[in-house]
Design an enzyme around this catalytic site. Structure first.
Site, PDB file in Angstrom:
ATOM      1  CB  SER A 560      -0.957  -0.033   1.196  1.00  0.00           C
ATOM      2  OG  SER A 560      -1.987   0.897   1.040  1.00  0.00           O
ATOM      3  CG  ASP A 646      -6.985  -1.947  -3.420  1.00  0.00           C
ATOM      4  OD1 ASP A 646      -7.604  -1.222  -2.626  1.00  0.00           O
ATOM      5  OD2 ASP A 646      -5.765  -2.184  -3.315  1.00  0.00           O
ATOM      6  CG  HIS A 681      -5.932  -2.288   0.185  1.00  0.00           C
ATOM      7  ND1 HIS A 681      -5.176  -1.631  -0.756  1.00  0.00           N
ATOM      8  CD2 HIS A 681      -5.344  -2.019   1.373  1.00  0.00           C
ATOM      9  CE1 HIS A 681      -4.190  -0.983  -0.169  1.00  0.00           C
ATOM     10  NE2 HIS A 681      -4.260  -1.206   1.127  1.00  0.00           N
TER      11      HIS A 681
END
Length: 708
Positions: A560, A646, A681
């Site tokens: 991320s 995501d 995600h």
């Protein structure tokens, strides 16, 4: 249909045939000008115009984009075909370290105790409750039955009603973090007709157990409105609160006392809270204190006082103040635990007679228990060089028992119940590693790397006691460095697969987190963001210089915002790494922060800067944005992992990045993209399914370090 691919042929060379050729994305230049700077993006076509619909229904992804992502997946499969057996072994050993029949420590609440249980072979949990003494177990919800036949399923928040008759639960079936809420009758075991779609997945009950509060997520995936739902009602749910500023996200929760429902609006540096009496669910929320720029606060309650954790009043490392319930505005805030520079207060929980806080000083956490009436305090501390502590609020308020967890990089997680009155602790559970784990076989250490500006960067290390520290060991170094988040030096069973193969595992506590206080965060954001990257590079090179790692066997890993870190160091110091693993990486930073329709862009301008309105912010981000700075470098091997649905880091960011790396880089090393077409995600949701993704990344690290 015109495809946007050329040379998609994948030659399977597992049997000794021709070398696999990667897919090459066709360039379709899109030019834009902002702040007088002309930019050209050759791969903007990978961003689906209908991305909002894709989040809710992945089948509507344009066919040409799907074809490209699937071609990348096929190429990755072929390129890593020589690790298939290794990945199977890694998966098997990672799974063998998980206790398949496992359960949480029950949390008492009135006549019952609630908990979570896994049974052998199950991917998902069961929610269970027993009588308070442990008898008469009842399975309230089996997430495995709910997940049956679905490509993706994630159980979100659950909350039983105060009268213990109903269970509200949320589930995401796309990986896009749109959670639908249902309500189950715990007497019959059947779901009611009530159905609440598109929420954040955190239901909150009123005191009477007939009203449910939730946060609705809009079409741009922003938590924008709080609604009230009456159980069994056919009427439209009532809007309780909305924030029309797209830079602020709403959240809804409850005080530990259960007396107040909390509504919070926040971005990354500013917050504002409202309270609603849980006994008066149709009442009007009451503002605690209006928002001030760069000031955050959070609320707890006991007796006639609110306990407020805040950085207001120049308290950069936070202080705790009290305010009367009747007049909670700033004019009535009174210091309880004053600010002390270098002691960062992270969290508070209020009980009937005690206030508990989690804080960090000198880089290490501790829990402090304060008796409310006397003001007497007692810390809970541990002796290892690096460890992790966490508070668990439990379900009760009028109690002397506080639960916390402890682990280190060598010690599996332990759950303790601490009697705040007697100051005694009882070990309730230690995570079992069925395949066997002896902490004495491992060493955990903390060392310090010197950053280019002289700052000392803490690095937590884990390695086997018999691993030679002579400059020959491979090393995996992990980093994050954003949003003030601290990566704890906690236990992980999956990383043992590297460590047991001779790796030194390192966590670089780089700027952008709050490992050394708020200033550590402030020095790694906005115009100082580059410190995050140079800290990581300095940490990797320090491990080489001190003999913890071989110069040609260092692998970096981040996800991320930590994927942004990986992308940046790839451009800045490609020679420092043999390989890089970027999970759902935020690598198209400038384009994303220029796109105010994306879910997280407006709330994250305080973190990164607003390049739309500020030329200075534009140039700062442009100078490090990984995608914008891809060049003719001798890049290390790179594995990028993405999720199609995501909403946090959209799939096209890593897709564009890998396409540009292939077109521009000069090394000829592996540049791989693997997109989970059924997840978002967090990757796969099942506890075993997600191990396949971890095994893939671990095998890649072993391969590029010459240990496969």
């Amino acid at each position: 249909m015109t495809t946007r691919l050329r040379d998609e042929t994948i030659d399977d060379h597992r049997g000794g045939g021709a070398k696999a050729r990667p897919p090459v994305a066709r360039k379709e230049p899109v030019t834009s000008t902002i702040h007088g700077v002309e930019r050209t993006d050759d791969y903007a076509w990978l961003r689906a115009d209908n991305w909002q619909q894709v989040m809710r229904d992945p089948t509507v992804l344009p066919p040409d984009i799907r074809a490209y992502l699937e071609a990348e997946n096929a190429y990755t499969d072929v390129a890593l075909a020589d690790t298939v057996d290794l990945r199977e072994r890694l998966f098997a050993e990672m799974r063998a370290r998980i206790k398949e029949d496992d359960s949480s420590v029950p949390s008492p609440d009135g006549p019952y105790a609630y908990g979570v249980r896994y049974t052998h072979g199950d991917e998902h949990p069961q929610l269970v409750r027993t009588d308070r003494d442990g008898g008469n177990e009842q399975v309230l919800l089996d997430a495995n039955a709910l997940a049956e036949g679905k490509a993706y399923f994630h159980l979100g928040g659950t909350a039983h009603s105060p009268d213990h008759k109903l269970l509200a639960y949320a589930a995401d079936e796309m990986g896009s973090e749109y959670y639908d809420i249902r309500i189950r009758d715990l007497t019959t075991g059947k779901d009611l007709d009530d159905f609440i779609p598109a929420t954040t997945g955190a239901p909150v009950w009123s005191a009477d157990g007939r009203t449910l509060f939730y946060v609705w997520v809009d079409e741009n995936h922003r938590p924008a409105k709080v609604f009230r739902h009456e159980v069994g009602s056919q009427s439209e749910d009532v809007l309780v609160h909305a924030d029309t500023n797209p830079a602020y996200f709403l959240g809804c929760g409850k005080t530990q006392s259960d007396r107040y429902i909390l509504i919070e609006s926040h971005d990354h540096e500013t917050s504002e809270s409202w309270i609603l009496d849980a006994n008066d669910p149709t009442g009007t929320p009451r503002l605690i204190a209006d928002r001030l720029p760069a000031e955050k606060y959070s609320i707890e309650h006991s007796g006639d006082l609110f306990y407020i954790l805040t950085n207001g009043g120049d308290a950069e490392d936070y202080r705790i103040v009290t305010a009367p319930v009747a007049t909670p505005d700033r004019a009535h805030w009174k210091d309880l635990v004053p600010h002390r520079l270098g002691r960062l207060i992270l969290d508070i929980t209020a009980y009937k007679d005690f206030l508990v806080r989690l804080e960090r000083e000198g880089g290490l956490p501790r829990i402090v228990v304060r008796h409310i009436a006397s003001g007497e305090e007692r810390p809970i501390e541990f002796d290892e060089e690096a460890y992790s502590l966490g508070m668990a609020g439990g379900l009760e308020f009028d109690t002397t028992t506080m639960r916390f967890s402890y682990s280190s990089m060598t010690t599996p997680a332990r759950v303790y119940d601490y009697d705040m009155a007697d100051r005694t602790r009882v070990l309730r559970k230690e995570t079992e590693v069925p395949s066997g784990h002896d902490p004495a076989d491992y060493v955990t250490r903390r060392v310090f790397a010197t950053a280019p500006d002289g700052e000392e960067v803490p690095v937590s290390l884990l390695y086997r006691r018999d691993t030679p520290i002579d400059g020959t060991a491979p090393c995996l170094i992990y980093g994050y460095g954003a949003y003030g988040m601290t990566i704890p030096a906690s236990f992980s069973t999956t990383r043992l697969s590297l460590v047991d193969r001779g790796f030194v595992y390192a966590i670089a506590h780089i700027r952008g987190g709050k490992d050394k206080g708020f200033h550590w965060y402030a020095d790694g954001r906005r115009e100082k963001k580059v410190n995050t990257f140079t800290d990581f590079i300095a940490s990797a090179r320090h491990l080489v210089d001190e003999g913890f790692a071989a110069r040609d066997k260092v692998v970096g890993w981040g996800g991320s915002a930590g994927g942004l870190l990986i992308g940046a160091v790839a451009n800045m110091a490609p020679d420092a790494f043999a390989g890089l693993i970027a999970e759902v990486p935020f690598v198209d930073t400038l384009d994303t922060m220029l796109d105010d329709t994306l879910p997280l862009t407006p709330p994250e301008w305080p973190e990164w800067g607003n390049p739309i309105t500020s030329e200075a912010d534009f140039r700062t981000i442009a100078a490090y944005s990984p995608y914008d700075n891809v060049g003719a470098h001798d890049y290390p091997a790179i594995l990028a992992l993405a999720g199609l649905t995501d909403p946090r880091v959209t799939y096209w960011e890593p897709a564009k990045w890998v396409a540009k790396l292939r077109a521009t880089g000069t090394s000829g090393r592996l540049l791989l993209l693997k997109t989970n077409m059924d997840a978002g995600h967090g990757g796969a949701a099942g506890r075993f399914d997600r191990l396949h993704e971890t095994a893939l990344a671990t095998a890649f690290a072993l391969k590029v370090a010459g240990k496969a």
